[in-house]
Design an enzyme around this catalytic site. Sequence first.
Site, PDB file in Angstrom:
ATOM      1  N   LYS A   1       0.841  -1.205   0.000  1.00 43.51           N
ATOM      2  CA  LYS A   1       0.000   0.000   0.000  1.00 43.51           C
ATOM      3  C   LYS A   1       0.872   1.248   0.000  1.00 43.51           C
ATOM      4  O   LYS A   1       1.763   1.397   0.830  1.00 43.51           O
ATOM      5  CB  LYS A   1      -0.889   0.028   1.245  1.00 43.51           C
ATOM      6  CG  LYS A   1      -1.879   1.192   1.222  1.00 43.51           C
ATOM      7  CD  LYS A   1      -2.591   1.399   2.533  1.00 43.51           C
ATOM      8  CE  LYS A   1      -1.887   2.353   3.456  1.00 43.51           C
ATOM      9  NZ  LYS A   1      -1.777   3.731   2.946  1.00 43.51           N
TER      10      LYS A   1
ATOM     11  N   GLU B   1      10.393   0.091  10.353  1.00 42.42           N
ATOM     12  CA  GLU B   1      11.392   1.138  10.165  1.00 42.42           C
ATOM     13  C   GLU B   1      10.685   2.442  10.491  1.00 42.42           C
ATOM     14  O   GLU B   1       9.828   2.887   9.728  1.00 42.42           O
ATOM     15  CB  GLU B   1      11.899   1.078   8.721  1.00 42.42           C
ATOM     16  CG  GLU B   1      13.262   1.715   8.577  1.00 42.42           C
ATOM     17  CD  GLU B   1      13.141   3.171   8.230  1.00 42.42           C
ATOM     18  OE1 GLU B   1      13.130   3.991   9.179  1.00 42.42           O
ATOM     19  OE2 GLU B   1      13.047   3.497   7.053  1.00 42.42           O
TER      20      GLU B   1
ATOM     21  N   CYS C   1      13.720   9.846   7.498  1.00 43.64           N
ATOM     22  CA  CYS C   1      13.726   9.271   8.849  1.00 43.64           C
ATOM     23  C   CYS C   1      15.118   9.306   9.459  1.00 43.64           C
ATOM     24  O   CYS C   1      15.268   9.434  10.669  1.00 43.64           O
ATOM     25  CB  CYS C   1      13.191   7.856   8.825  1.00 43.64           C
ATOM     26  SG  CYS C   1      13.911   6.882   7.513  1.00 43.64           S
TER      27      CYS C   1
ATOM     28  N   GLU D   1      10.712  14.234  16.450  1.00 40.66           N
ATOM     29  CA  GLU D   1      11.004  14.181  15.023  1.00 40.66           C
ATOM     30  C   GLU D   1      10.163  15.246  14.319  1.00 40.66           C
ATOM     31  O   GLU D   1       8.940  15.209  14.364  1.00 40.66           O
ATOM     32  CB  GLU D   1      10.645  12.795  14.469  1.00 40.66           C
ATOM     33  CG  GLU D   1      11.000  12.644  13.019  1.00 40.66           C
ATOM     34  CD  GLU D   1      10.698  11.247  12.457  1.00 40.66           C
ATOM     35  OE1 GLU D   1       9.588  10.740  12.689  1.00 40.66           O
ATOM     36  OE2 GLU D   1      11.576  10.671  11.788  1.00 40.66           O
TER      37      GLU D   1
HETATM   38  P1  NAI Z   1       2.014   7.335   9.184  1.00 40.64           P
HETATM   39  O1  NAI Z   1       2.876   6.430   9.986  1.00 40.64           O
HETATM   40  O2  NAI Z   1       0.627   7.566   9.637  1.00 40.64           O
HETATM   41  O3  NAI Z   1       1.910   6.780   7.693  1.00 40.64           O
HETATM   42  C1  NAI Z   1       2.777   5.854   7.098  1.00 40.64           C
HETATM   43  C2  NAI Z   1       1.972   4.787   6.373  1.00 40.64           C
HETATM   44  O4  NAI Z   1       1.229   4.026   7.310  1.00 40.64           O
HETATM   45  C3  NAI Z   1       0.952   5.324   5.377  1.00 40.64           C
HETATM   46  O5  NAI Z   1       0.920   4.476   4.261  1.00 40.64           O
HETATM   47  C4  NAI Z   1      -0.354   5.228   6.160  1.00 40.64           C
HETATM   48  O6  NAI Z   1      -1.492   5.109   5.347  1.00 40.64           O
HETATM   49  C5  NAI Z   1      -0.149   3.960   6.941  1.00 40.64           C
HETATM   50  N1  NAI Z   1      -0.950   3.839   8.163  1.00 40.64           N
HETATM   51  C6  NAI Z   1      -1.488   4.827   8.924  1.00 40.64           C
HETATM   52  N2  NAI Z   1      -2.159   4.310   9.973  1.00 40.64           N
HETATM   53  C7  NAI Z   1      -2.044   2.968   9.886  1.00 40.64           C
HETATM   54  C8  NAI Z   1      -2.498   1.869  10.678  1.00 40.64           C
HETATM   55  N3  NAI Z   1      -3.212   2.068  11.784  1.00 40.64           N
HETATM   56  N4  NAI Z   1      -2.189   0.622  10.305  1.00 40.64           N
HETATM   57  C9  NAI Z   1      -1.443   0.394   9.198  1.00 40.64           C
HETATM   58  N5  NAI Z   1      -0.996   1.383   8.400  1.00 40.64           N
HETATM   59  C10 NAI Z   1      -1.272   2.658   8.742  1.00 40.64           C
HETATM   60  O7  NAI Z   1       2.779   8.700   9.014  1.00 40.64           O
HETATM   61  P2  NAI Z   1       2.165  10.129   8.582  1.00 40.64           P
HETATM   62  O8  NAI Z   1       0.884  10.387   9.303  1.00 40.64           O
HETATM   63  O9  NAI Z   1       2.139  10.183   7.102  1.00 40.64           O
HETATM   64  O10 NAI Z   1       3.278  11.112   9.141  1.00 40.64           O
HETATM   65  C11 NAI Z   1       3.265  11.491  10.503  1.00 40.64           C
HETATM   66  C12 NAI Z   1       4.662  11.612  11.042  1.00 40.64           C
HETATM   67  O11 NAI Z   1       5.300  10.350  11.043  1.00 40.64           O
HETATM   68  C13 NAI Z   1       5.591  12.488  10.225  1.00 40.64           C
HETATM   69  O12 NAI Z   1       5.457  13.811  10.568  1.00 40.64           O
HETATM   70  C14 NAI Z   1       6.931  11.927  10.575  1.00 40.64           C
HETATM   71  O13 NAI Z   1       7.404  12.503  11.765  1.00 40.64           O
HETATM   72  C15 NAI Z   1       6.669  10.473  10.783  1.00 40.64           C
HETATM   73  N6  NAI Z   1       7.004   9.673   9.593  1.00 40.64           N
HETATM   74  C16 NAI Z   1       8.156   8.963   9.600  1.00 40.64           C
HETATM   75  C17 NAI Z   1       8.514   8.249   8.481  1.00 40.64           C
HETATM   76  C18 NAI Z   1       9.779   7.486   8.452  1.00 40.64           C
HETATM   77  O14 NAI Z   1      10.232   7.104   7.379  1.00 40.64           O
HETATM   78  N7  NAI Z   1      10.368   7.198   9.579  1.00 40.64           N
HETATM   79  C19 NAI Z   1       7.711   8.244   7.277  1.00 40.64           C
HETATM   80  C20 NAI Z   1       6.483   8.974   7.379  1.00 40.64           C
HETATM   81  C21 NAI Z   1       6.187   9.664   8.500  1.00 40.64           C
END
Ligand code: NAI
Length: 504
Positions: A210, A284, A318, A415
């Site tokens: 996804k 990750e 990240c 972060e």
């Molecule tokens: P998120 O963790 O909500 O989204 C990442 C992925 O997880 C997306 O594909 C989303 O649809 C999916 N997702 C969301 N809720 C889920 C659930 N309950 N079960 C399974 N999948 C789920 O991150 P978001 O809201 O886009 O960003 C929020 C913060 O997270 C950012 O400001 C940043 O600080 C951090 N982040 C860190 C990342 C990294 O690579 N370490 C990448 C993206 C965000």
Amino acid sequence: MTFREKNGISTKLNGNSAASHQRSLKSKKPGWEYAESPESKDHIIINSKYDLFINGKAVKTGKYFSTVNPANEEKLSEIAYASAGDVDKAVNAAEKAYRNSWSRISPKERAKYIFRIARIMQEKARELAVIESMDGGKPIKESKSVDIPLAIAFFFYYAGWADKLKFAFPGRQFSSIGVVGQIIPWNFPLLMAAWKIAPALACGNTVVIKSAETTPLTLYKLAEIIQEAGVPDGVVNIISGAGDTGAAIVNNPKVKKIAFTGSTEVGKLIMRSIAGTDKKVTLELGGKAANIIFEDAPIDQAVEGIVNGIYFNQGHVCCAGSRLLVQESIKNTVIKKLKYRLNSLRLGDPLDKNTDIGAINSRQQLDKITELVESGIEEGCTIYQPECKLPSKGYWFKPTFFTNVAQSNRIAGEEIFGPVLSVLTFRTPKEAIEKADNTQYGLSAGIWSDKGSKIFKMVNQVKAGVIWANTYNKFNPASPFGGYKESGFGREGGIQGLKEYLKF
Ligand code: NAI
Ligand code: MG
């Protein structure tokens, strides 16, 4: 009246107010201008609508959402929002493909398909790069020279392993896992897909992946490539949607392994959901990396490393070097050089080949960055932003750094995932290690010194999954990547990354 309105902070942060102008006068802009150099969009095909890619076919669903270009807020396409029922369909297709085709063909044949994906991606590299920049806001020079080539390199690398797994794990018995569910974020869409799909296929598994809400387009381009490569139907299923779609993948009992990249918060949710099941998982998650500059470091190179560490991809990284730890004796020199360098960064159209800082990925992320930066000001830290004009449409944030930062300040601990650096100082290596490790994260770090012995001493003590020495943000498919503590566990890349997709 909110804090923001009362203090006029958002205008200060995002406009070109007198205050920010005055701040920036301290460091002169280098005396040249670049002519516009926009990448052509003529060869780009973006459909007005994308259905789900399940069992090798486009599958319609009940709900669609828009993906926009964050640099101008224009809608690019309508994207399918997969329901729990759609996820079931995708998982069933992957399960059937695993049983009937993918687990039956020889590893050597599997390798050919993966090589073919890599080669077709090479042919379409420019199109993929332009779409990545349009959908996510990142500078074209980055998508062209980092995202896409590296994604291709991962497919080539793992294609090479497909028929050599027994040499990767000599003397051990192992098998593929089955259906793997993969959930990726918006900061490196195609690259994260490659990190996940390539090793999964090489090890003989089938995939449901996804994309993230704001950046689904390159994954649907990848779906076209996978079809063109003749990969058997159902081996890779590509879907889109939001958190509930992701949760439906996690909770599907036929999914035997979850690979997730995203926030620590969602990582924790996933761990809770799969507790008590026999699902394998790799997470990750976030980071708050220390970029440690010693007084004996090559300073000009280190300043480039600081810039690359935190302003690459607008800081949506990240492993970003978001905490600069600079030895006290060279702090003033480093800050002076950093200010000069910030004034030479070009912010604007992501498709312009000269752009260094593109758009913030979404309104939501811009709000998060703004809120955290406001907290830094409120807590008494000193902000620096260069003079630069922000486009009138889209989501933008100036490259920013803070001095007078204490470890207890929010900007030093949380972060931000934006172009915002916190500068702290240290006197001794011991103090640098203590400060570097004073975080719930442990994903990455950078160390800059002329002394190899000092670097080795530091890398053995700083608790981070990846540590760069005299460089930053360098990636290679052969090197494993992953974290400690709340940055998650499991490794992607290298032989270690293969292990996560096999049962021993
Ligand atoms: P998120 O963790 O909500 O989204 C990442 C992925 O997880 C997306 O594909 C989303 O649809 C999916 N997702 C969301 N809720 C889920 C659930 N309950 N079960 C399974 N999948 C789920 O991150 P978001 O809201 O886009 O960003 C929020 C913060 O997270 C950012 O400001 C940043 O600080 C951090 N982040 C860190 C990342 C990294 O690579 N370490 C990448 C993206 C965000
Ligand atoms: Mg988008």
